[in-house]
Scaffold this motif. Sequence first.
Motif, mmCIF file in Angstrom:
data_model
loop_
_atom_site.group_PDB
_atom_site.id
_atom_site.type_symbol
_atom_site.label_atom_id
_atom_site.label_comp_id
_atom_site.label_asym_id
_atom_site.label_seq_id
_atom_site.Cartn_x
_atom_site.Cartn_y
_atom_site.Cartn_z
ATOM 1 N N PRO A 414 -11.509 -7.677 33.181
ATOM 2 C CA PRO A 414 -12.429 -8.984 32.484
ATOM 3 C C PRO A 414 -13.394 -8.266 31.728
ATOM 4 O O PRO A 414 -13.886 -8.944 30.943
ATOM 5 C CB PRO A 414 -12.852 -9.872 33.606
ATOM 6 N N LEU A 415 -14.151 -7.152 32.335
ATOM 7 C CA LEU A 415 -15.285 -6.475 31.686
ATOM 8 C C LEU A 415 -14.951 -5.550 30.414
ATOM 9 O O LEU A 415 -15.889 -5.181 29.620
ATOM 10 C CB LEU A 415 -16.086 -5.751 32.708
ATOM 11 N N GLU A 416 -13.771 -5.278 30.553
ATOM 12 C CA GLU A 416 -13.398 -4.372 29.166
ATOM 13 C C GLU A 416 -11.894 -4.790 28.819
ATOM 14 O O GLU A 416 -10.851 -3.937 29.208
ATOM 15 C CB GLU A 416 -13.532 -2.673 29.663
ATOM 16 N N PRO A 417 -11.572 -6.045 28.386
ATOM 17 C CA PRO A 417 -10.190 -5.974 27.948
ATOM 18 C C PRO A 417 -9.822 -5.543 27.033
ATOM 19 O O PRO A 417 -10.396 -4.797 26.039
ATOM 20 C CB PRO A 417 -10.271 -7.547 27.815
ATOM 21 N N GLY A 418 -8.240 -5.525 26.682
ATOM 22 C CA GLY A 418 -7.732 -4.769 25.521
ATOM 23 C C GLY A 418 -7.192 -3.317 26.036
ATOM 24 O O GLY A 418 -7.711 -2.547 26.211
ATOM 25 N N MET A 419 -5.669 -3.446 25.882
ATOM 26 C CA MET A 419 -4.904 -2.331 26.137
ATOM 27 C C MET A 419 -4.910 -1.193 24.985
ATOM 28 O O MET A 419 -4.755 -1.687 23.723
ATOM 29 C CB MET A 419 -3.731 -2.404 26.677
ATOM 30 N N ALA A 420 -5.114 0.056 25.067
ATOM 31 C CA ALA A 420 -4.963 1.022 23.974
ATOM 32 C C ALA A 420 -3.722 1.075 23.637
ATOM 33 O O ALA A 420 -2.804 1.009 24.369
ATOM 34 C CB ALA A 420 -5.646 2.371 24.586
ATOM 35 N N LEU A 421 -3.465 1.197 22.243
ATOM 36 C CA LEU A 421 -2.200 1.388 21.637
ATOM 37 C C LEU A 421 -1.152 2.319 22.350
ATOM 38 O O LEU A 421 0.156 2.002 22.826
ATOM 39 C CB LEU A 421 -2.263 1.753 20.311
ATOM 40 N N PRO A 422 -1.587 3.499 22.717
ATOM 41 C CA PRO A 422 -0.573 4.599 23.434
ATOM 42 C C PRO A 422 -0.358 3.878 24.796
ATOM 43 O O PRO A 422 0.855 3.977 25.250
ATOM 44 C CB PRO A 422 -1.342 5.861 23.415
ATOM 45 N N ALA A 423 -1.350 3.323 25.696
ATOM 46 C CA ALA A 423 -1.113 2.730 26.725
ATOM 47 C C ALA A 423 -0.157 1.788 26.832
ATOM 48 O O ALA A 423 0.882 1.453 27.689
ATOM 49 C CB ALA A 423 -2.274 2.541 27.615
ATOM 50 N N LEU A 424 -0.183 0.882 25.708
ATOM 51 C CA LEU A 424 0.585 -0.356 25.706
ATOM 52 C C LEU A 424 2.098 -0.076 25.200
ATOM 53 O O LEU A 424 3.031 -0.480 25.892
ATOM 54 C CB LEU A 424 0.055 -1.172 24.645
ATOM 55 N N ALA A 425 2.140 1.080 24.331
ATOM 56 C CA ALA A 425 3.346 1.495 23.830
ATOM 57 C C ALA A 425 4.128 2.190 25.342
ATOM 58 O O ALA A 425 5.427 1.750 25.252
ATOM 59 C CB ALA A 425 3.270 2.543 22.997
ATOM 60 N N ARG A 426 3.489 3.042 26.202
ATOM 61 C CA ARG A 426 3.906 3.411 27.365
ATOM 62 C C ARG A 426 4.586 2.182 28.185
ATOM 63 O O ARG A 426 5.537 2.199 28.787
ATOM 64 C CB ARG A 426 3.312 4.485 27.992
ATOM 65 N N ALA A 427 3.683 1.101 28.400
ATOM 66 C CA ALA A 427 4.190 0.129 29.226
ATOM 67 C C ALA A 427 5.212 -0.508 28.786
ATOM 68 O O ALA A 427 6.031 -1.008 29.585
ATOM 69 C CB ALA A 427 2.880 -0.847 29.199
ATOM 70 N N LEU A 428 5.422 -0.539 27.632
ATOM 71 C CA LEU A 428 6.678 -1.264 26.838
ATOM 72 C C LEU A 428 7.512 -0.473 26.652
ATOM 73 O O LEU A 428 9.046 -0.796 26.232
ATOM 74 C CB LEU A 428 6.123 -1.929 25.583
ATOM 75 N N ARG A 429 7.433 0.808 26.927
ATOM 76 C CA ARG A 429 8.653 1.657 26.708
ATOM 77 C C ARG A 429 9.136 1.843 25.237
ATOM 78 O O ARG A 429 10.245 2.170 25.027
ATOM 79 C CB ARG A 429 9.827 1.624 27.677
ATOM 80 N N LEU A 430 8.151 1.907 24.500
ATOM 81 C CA LEU A 430 8.266 2.204 23.037
ATOM 82 C C LEU A 430 8.075 3.399 22.617
ATOM 83 O O LEU A 430 7.131 4.043 23.332
ATOM 84 C CB LEU A 430 7.586 0.943 22.205
ATOM 85 N N PRO A 431 8.855 3.928 21.923
ATOM 86 C CA PRO A 431 8.803 5.539 21.308
ATOM 87 C C PRO A 431 7.710 5.815 20.528
ATOM 88 O O PRO A 431 7.230 7.066 20.544
ATOM 89 C CB PRO A 431 10.230 5.839 20.841
ATOM 90 N N SER A 432 6.788 4.894 19.985
ATOM 91 C CA SER A 432 5.872 5.165 19.182
ATOM 92 C C SER A 432 4.741 4.135 19.089
ATOM 93 O O SER A 432 5.267 2.906 19.058
ATOM 94 C CB SER A 432 6.205 5.372 17.664
ATOM 95 N N PRO A 433 3.441 4.480 19.574
ATOM 96 C CA PRO A 433 2.323 3.495 19.281
ATOM 97 C C PRO A 433 2.368 2.538 17.929
ATOM 98 O O PRO A 433 2.120 1.507 18.013
ATOM 99 C CB PRO A 433 1.181 4.263 19.425
ATOM 100 N N GLU A 434 2.815 3.244 16.952
ATOM 101 C CA GLU A 434 2.939 2.343 15.533
ATOM 102 C C GLU A 434 3.909 1.283 15.874
ATOM 103 O O GLU A 434 3.553 0.217 15.187
ATOM 104 C CB GLU A 434 3.534 3.475 14.684
#
Length: 583
Positions: A414-434
Motif C-alpha cells: 500500500p505504501l508503494e503500489p504499482g508493479m514494474a513492467l519487467p516484474a509484471l511481464a514475468r508474473a504474467l509469463r509474457l515474453p516481453s515487457p513491451e
Amino acid sequence: MIATAGHVDHGKSTLVKALTGAEPDRLEEERRRGLSIELGYVWTTLPEAGEVAFVDVPGHEKFLRTMLAGVGPVPAVLLVVAADDPWMPQAAEHLAALDALGVSHGVVAVTRSDLADPAPMLARAREEVARTSLRHAQVLAVSAATGAGLDELRTALAALLGRMPAQDPGTDVRIWADRAFHARGAGTVVTGTLPAGTVRVGDRLATGDGTVRVRGVQALGTQRDQVSGVARVALNVVADDKVEIERDTVLVTPDAWHFTTSVDVRVVGDGALPEHPVLHIGATSMQVRARRFDDAHARLTLDRALPLRIGDRALLRDPGTRELWGVRVLDPSPPALRRRGASARRAQVLADLDDRPSLASELERRGVAPADLLRRIGVPVPAEADEWLVGDRARRLIAERMVAVVKAYDDQHPLEPGMALPALARALRLPSPELVGRLMPQELRLEQGRVTATAPRIGLPDAIERGVAAVETDLAQEPFAAPTADRLRELGLHHKAIAVAARAGRLLDLGDGIVLLPDAASRAAAWLSEIPQPFTTSEARQRLGTSRRVALPLLAHLDRAGLTTRHADDRRSTTGHRVAGGA
C-alpha cells in the motif's frame, strides 16, 4: 518437372529416352546392368508446355530410398507399368508412396504395348490408381520401340503440366540436395529440385550449419543467371569453413525457415507405427523417433534439424516391413510435453488442425507468438505486424489476469503500489515487457514504468492519515515551518508514507524529508509577490518565516513550477502566476 515411377525393368528409362532423345542412365554401371541406380535427369520440349525435365528414378526394391528422393520434391509423376508383365511389387510400392505423399498430378503409361495386348494392364492400372491420389490420371498404352502412343503421351503430359498451379518465383527457396560432388575446375556442385522461388548467381543460401554462396546456376544443361521453380537445378557453390555439403543437405533462403528437431504430424495409413521409422521428406531421409498421440497423430524427433513448414508432406517407412505411412506436418514448433496426460490433450489439439497454415488458428492455439517464428513455419503474417502477436482469447485472459495481479500487488504494497513492467511481464509469463503496455486494460494505468490500478484511492491508511492530520495542525499558523525529521518520525511519516500522502495530494514533498501542505507553493508565491522585486534568498526566508533548510528547496520548487524566475545574481522575481486557492 516430372518424375518417373514403376517396377524395375518396365522400361522407364527407355521411355524417357524415347520422349527426350537423351540417355537418363548416367553411370557406367547403370548402363551395364540395365537398371537405374542413381537419379538421372534429362529434358525436352513439349508442345504448349515448353521445356520439361524428367527425373528418372530407380525401380529396384534395393533403391527405394533413392526413388523417394526423386519423387519427394517433384509435383508430377509418370507412372510406368509394362503390358507384358503382371502388376509388380515395386509398381504397387511406388504407387503407395505417391498416394501417401498426396501426389495428384500424373499420367500412367502402359509400356511394351508392341509385345503384349495392353488392354488387361490398362484395366488393371486404372483399377489400382482409382483408389489413390492419382485417381484422375490419364492411362495410355505406348511403345518406346515402335513409337506407338508417344504423341498421345506427349499431349497428355503437356496437358498435365498446363493444369498444374503456377509457383511463386518470389517465395522462399528450399532445395533438397539429392547429389553433391566435386567437379574439376568448378568445385562443389549440388543438384536438386527447386519447387518454388528463384535462385540467382551471387545468392547466399543457408544450410542450418552456415551458408554457401551460389557461384553458378545451371538448368536443363544451360548456364543461367537465375532459375525459378519448378526446375531441376545444378548449383556451383562455395561453402563457409564450417559447412559440409553432401547428399541430404538442404539449401534455403537465409533467416526464412525454422530448423527443427521436433515436429507434430498427422499420420495417414494403416498398421502400428514403429517407434523408429525412417522419415523421407524432399530428397532427405533419416531414422526418427515416433511418439504416437493417437491413431492419427504423432510427434517425430529428428536426429538433425530440418527446415519444415506447416503443410509439408512426407513419408514414414518401416525399414523391416517396408510399410509406408503418409505424413502431414501440422506444427514444426510444438510445445514441450511434461505433464501427465499431455499426449491425449495434444491429440485433441492436433485433431482440430489441418495442414493449411492460418494466422488466426495459430494465435488461437499459441496465445502469444513471435511474428518471425510464424513466418518461418509458413504462416502468412502481414509485413507490418508487431514483433509479438497475440490471439483474441489470449488478449482477454491476459488482461483479466493483469488486473488481478496488479490489484493483489497494490494491496500487498500500500505504501508503494504499482508493479514494474519487467516484474509484471514475468508474473504474467509474457515474453516481453513491451506486451504489458499493449495489453493493459482500462482498469489499469502506467506511470513512470509501473502499472497500478487507475481508480484513485479513497483516503489514506489510518496510520498515515493520523500523521498527515498532525502535520496539518502543525502548519496551520506557520505554513512554511516544515516539521523536523524527529517530528516526522514521531508521527510515523517515513519516506514511503510521505510518498503515499504526496501521491494522494495531501502533502507537498520537497525531498530530503521536507514536507509542507499541498497549497504551499501557491501561497509562497503570493507572499513573495508582496515584497520588493527582485529578492534574495534571505529576504524570501524572512518573508515566509522559515529556515534556510526549507527556503532553498521551496524556492527551487517555485522555479521549476514557473512561479518564480531566478536571475544571474541569484536573486528571484515572482512571475505573477498564482494557483487557485493561494492568496
